[in-house]
Design an enzyme around this catalytic site. Structure first.
Site, short mmCIF file in Angstrom:
data_model
loop_
_atom_site.label_atom_id
_atom_site.label_comp_id
_atom_site.label_asym_id
_atom_site.label_seq_id
_atom_site.Cartn_x
_atom_site.Cartn_y
_atom_site.Cartn_z
N ALA A 6 37.68 33.00 49.58
CA ALA A 6 38.57 32.17 49.13
C ALA A 6 38.93 32.35 47.78
CB ALA A 6 38.01 30.78 49.49
N CYS B 113 48.45 34.41 53.18
CA CYS B 113 46.98 34.05 52.72
C CYS B 113 46.42 32.84 53.08
CB CYS B 113 47.14 34.06 51.25
SG CYS B 113 45.72 33.51 50.52
N LYS C 139 53.48 41.40 55.84
CA LYS C 139 51.83 41.33 56.29
C LYS C 139 51.96 39.72 56.96
CE LYS C 139 47.18 41.86 54.84
NZ LYS C 139 46.15 41.93 53.63
N GLY D 169 38.75 44.89 59.87
CA GLY D 169 37.37 45.30 60.26
C GLY D 169 37.45 46.81 60.74
C1 LIG Z 1 38.10 39.45 48.83
C2 LIG Z 1 39.38 39.70 49.54
C3 LIG Z 1 40.65 39.34 48.82
C4 LIG Z 1 42.06 39.45 49.70
N1 LIG Z 1 43.01 39.45 48.80
C5 LIG Z 1 44.31 39.78 49.39
C6 LIG Z 1 45.57 39.62 48.73
O1 LIG Z 1 45.65 39.47 47.62
N2 LIG Z 1 46.63 39.99 49.65
C7 LIG Z 1 46.48 40.03 50.93
O2 LIG Z 1 47.70 40.21 51.59
N3 LIG Z 1 45.40 40.13 51.67
C8 LIG Z 1 44.31 40.01 50.99
N4 LIG Z 1 43.15 39.94 51.67
C9 LIG Z 1 42.90 40.47 52.95
C10 LIG Z 1 42.82 41.88 53.18
O3 LIG Z 1 43.96 42.61 52.57
C11 LIG Z 1 42.64 42.33 54.74
O4 LIG Z 1 43.94 41.98 55.12
C12 LIG Z 1 41.67 41.76 55.38
O5 LIG Z 1 40.48 41.66 54.40
C13 LIG Z 1 41.17 42.11 56.74
O6 LIG Z 1 40.49 43.60 56.19
P1 LIG Z 1 38.93 44.02 56.42
O7 LIG Z 1 38.57 43.21 57.62
O8 LIG Z 1 39.20 45.58 56.43
O9 LIG Z 1 38.42 43.45 55.11
C14 LIG Z 1 41.80 39.92 50.93
C15 LIG Z 1 40.66 40.10 51.55
C16 LIG Z 1 39.45 40.05 50.70
C17 LIG Z 1 38.15 40.40 51.58
#
Ligand SMILES: Cc1cc2nc3c(=O)[nH]c(=O)nc-3n(C[C@H](O)[C@H](O)[C@H](O)COP(=O)(O)O)c2cc1C
Ligand code: FES
Lengths: 273, 305
Positions: free
Chosen positions: B71, B130, B165, B246
């Site tokens: 968050a 988001c 997105k 993931g």
């Molecule tokens: C700490 C953190 C910050 C994130 N900040 C953004 C962001 O600024 N903009 C965005 O579109 N997605 C953001 N996300 C989402 C990621 O880009 C991604 O969609 C999500 O983590 C799923 O991928 P993963 O399972 O490989 O982590 C964030 C995710 C995490 C964990």
């Protein structure tokens, strides 16, 4: 030192300032009441780590479990740093939620670490003659023991552990100079009083849970003392990339980058969840 | 054998289909000083707004089974700071740059997009999803009409490729995908974090610091869910889809490609393994050699009937 993490060809590791490597547990032992100490064979890390800095530690392979957190690596202060032996150590509470896997690691277990991370205590930059009081609680005492080992040997230092320390500072060190003393106090109040008597006006460094270091910071500021304290936040990346550890007090900082050792002034107005 | 790992997303040419996900990589320096950014397909920046945003005050991270909640609330220093501090460095690294943009109003999204020239970015990823801000973010991504308006405004504000997105928490994701396509999106990222929460049972309160006590779930726990969304969305649109959620290993990337994705993004896996995106790219290339696959195109949608 082995494994995938170490063998990935990269740029000179100094470009990032931190290493991502796999290390062997050289010794695992239960110390103090419920505290676990892990010594790692980590030669490259040991030459660049500073006390007050931390590293992320996790299993080399992702080990999922049916219930409970299992995804991230976890942050630990260096409890000792020995470039000569090529080793670093950490201590942690065996019953903490993150310890579900770590508490069982034995000698020979291969673990992955990212570090050294963040800003530590300015052990070598500080004036040799100025008196210094170190006050720690819990795991913070281990971080301060590492700081003690890195200090100018002729600096007068008093180390206070509030509550039983998880580890005693290296007894060999105490022989180096009569100017280092170690004390165990029941409460912060008591430690503060004893410290004021032993070393009035000394600079203070504090480490441990943030409720504790925040109280130290408040006292030190109230008396106009120079003071550095450690701060806490949940850590995900540890390298400053995710903004998961941002805290705000007098200013805003990433605990993993601008911290975990910060000037007491920063904690003015800090809100704890 | 030689394998061709290149992909195209609209006019955007990428060396390979392995990107890093927005918000897990800030503006590249933290991980990119260690391993070469030019070896990755693209890097998505932290979500960036017109003015600086403070983000969530309070707990921002919680670890969960096979994943994590975040968050952050889109803390960032604003688009001008990006232009001043980061563009030159990223260009020196030969990184392919996708700037992830956010706004509280349709006009703000358009204004951020308009500030980015082809020198500053190779593509724009519009974050309408988001889950951690009360204004903007997912508010746009869960309302079909708002999705159309934002995509339309950003499309008109820039000549750069526009990637939208999507939010995973909508009914009829395909409708949102089609709306984005109809209003000019060049590609879709599927999907953002899935809203979730954790409770501190000793303190009897939600862990995360947002007013609603919730956060966004990411990591291996979300992969099967998002994989299905990628499968469904690629059937609904003609534009390329990027799988996000993931990806920890090259096998995960291959699954996404076979489900129909043209590229993948690696996010929180970096926190466990700072080599993850590079490892995934290498593993994917090796898989292609082992399987006698000469181009990524042969893998995209390979599992579809
Ligand atoms: C700490 C953190 C910050 C994130 N900040 C953004 C962001 O600024 N903009 C965005 O579109 N997605 C953001 N996300 C989402 C990621 O880009 C991604 O969609 C999500 O983590 C799923 O991928 P993963 O399972 O490989 O982590 C964030 C995710 C995490 C964990
Ligand atoms: S833990 Fe990611 S920025 Fe500090």
């Amino acid at each position: 030192m082995v494994s995938r993490a170490a063998t990935r060809p990269g740029r000179s590791p100094s470009d990032a300032g931190w290493l991502f490597e796999a290390y062997r547990v050289a010794d695992a032992s239960t110390v103090g009441a419920g505290w676990q100490r892990l010594v790692l064979d980590a030669p490259a890390l040991a030459t660049r780590a500073a006390p007050g800095q931390f590293m992320l530690v996790g299993s080399a392979a992702f080990s999922p479990r049916a219930s409970g957190p299992d995804y991230l690596k976890h942050p630990f202060f260096f409890a000792s740093i020995s470039p000569e032996a090529g080793q670093v150590s950490i201590v942690f509470d065996r019953s903490a939620p993150f310890a579900w896997e770590m508490a069982d690691w034995a000698t020979g277990t291969e673990v992955e670490c990212i570090g050294p991370l963040g800003k530590g205590f300015p052990v070598t930059a500080e004036p040799a003659a100025a008196p210094l009081v170190l006050i720690g609680s819990g795991y913070g005492v281990a971080a301060l023991a590492a700081a003690l080992a890195g200090l100018h040997h002729d600096r007068p230092v008093a180390l206070f552990s509030v509550g039983a320390p998880p580890v005693s500072p290296d007894p060999g060190l105490l022989g180096v100079t009569s100017r280092i003393t170690c004390h165990v106090a029941g409460t912060l109040e008591q430690a503060w009083r004893e410290a004021a008597e032993a070393m009035p006006g000394a600079e203070v460094w504090a480490a441990g849970p943030q409720d504790f270091t925040q109280e130290v910071a408040g006292r030190a500021l109230g008396e106009g003392r120079r003071c550095l304290v450690t701060v806490e936040a949940p850590i995900a990346c540890g390298v400053g990339a995710c903004l998961g550890c941002t805290s705000a007090g007098d200013g805003t900082w990433r605990t993993c980058r601008e911290g975990p050792v910060v000037p007491a002034e920063w904690l003015k107005g800090v809100k704890r969840p | 054998m030689t394998v061709d790992t290149q992909i195209s997303i609209g006019n955007l040419r990428c060396k390979n289909p392995v990107w890093v996900a927005a918000g897990t990589f800030l503006y590249g320096r933290e991980y990119g000083r260690r391993l070469p950014l030019e070896e990755l397909g693209a890097i998505c920046t932290k979500g960036t707004s017109l003015e600086p945003w403070d983000g969530v005050q309070g707990i921002r991270i919680a670890e969960t089974p096979a994943g994590m909640l975040n968050a952050i609330g889109l803390q960032n220093w604003g688009i001008d700071a990006y232009l001043e501090r980061n563009v030159a460095w990223l260009r020196e690294q030969n990184a392919t740059i996708v700037v992830n943009i956010v706004g509280k109003t349709v006009d703000e999204y358009a204004a951020v997009a308009a500030k980015l020239s082809p020198r500053d970015a190779d593509a724009i990823e519009v974050n309408i999803s988001c889950p951690n801000v009360s204004e903007g973010g997912v508010f746009f991504g869960t309302d079909l009409r708002m999705t159309e308006k934002v995509v339309d405004a950003v499309r008109k504000a820039t000549s750069l490729p526009v990637i939208v997105k999507l939010a995973p928490n909508t009914h009829g994701l395909a409708e949102f995908a089609k709306a984005a396509e109809a209003y000019g999106a060049d590609a879709l990222s599927v999907a953002n974090c899935i809203p979730g929460m954790a409770i501190d049972i000793r303190r009897r309160k939600a862990v995360m610091g947002t007013p609603a006590g919730s956060g966004g779930l990411s990591g291996p726990a979300v992969k099967p869910i998002i994989l299905k969304m990628v499968w469904d969305v690629t059937a609904a649109v003609r534009i390329p889809v990027i799988g996000v959620g993931g990806v920890v290993s090259w096998q995960d990337a291959v699954e996404y490609l076979m489900a129909g994705a043209s590229a993948v993004q690696v996010g929180s896996a970096l926190f466990r393994n700072p080599n993850a995106p590079w490892d995934v790219a290498q593993g994917l290339e090796q898989f292609m050699r082992d399987e006698g696959v000469s181009s990524i195109g042969e893998l995209i949608g390979a599992a579809r009937p």
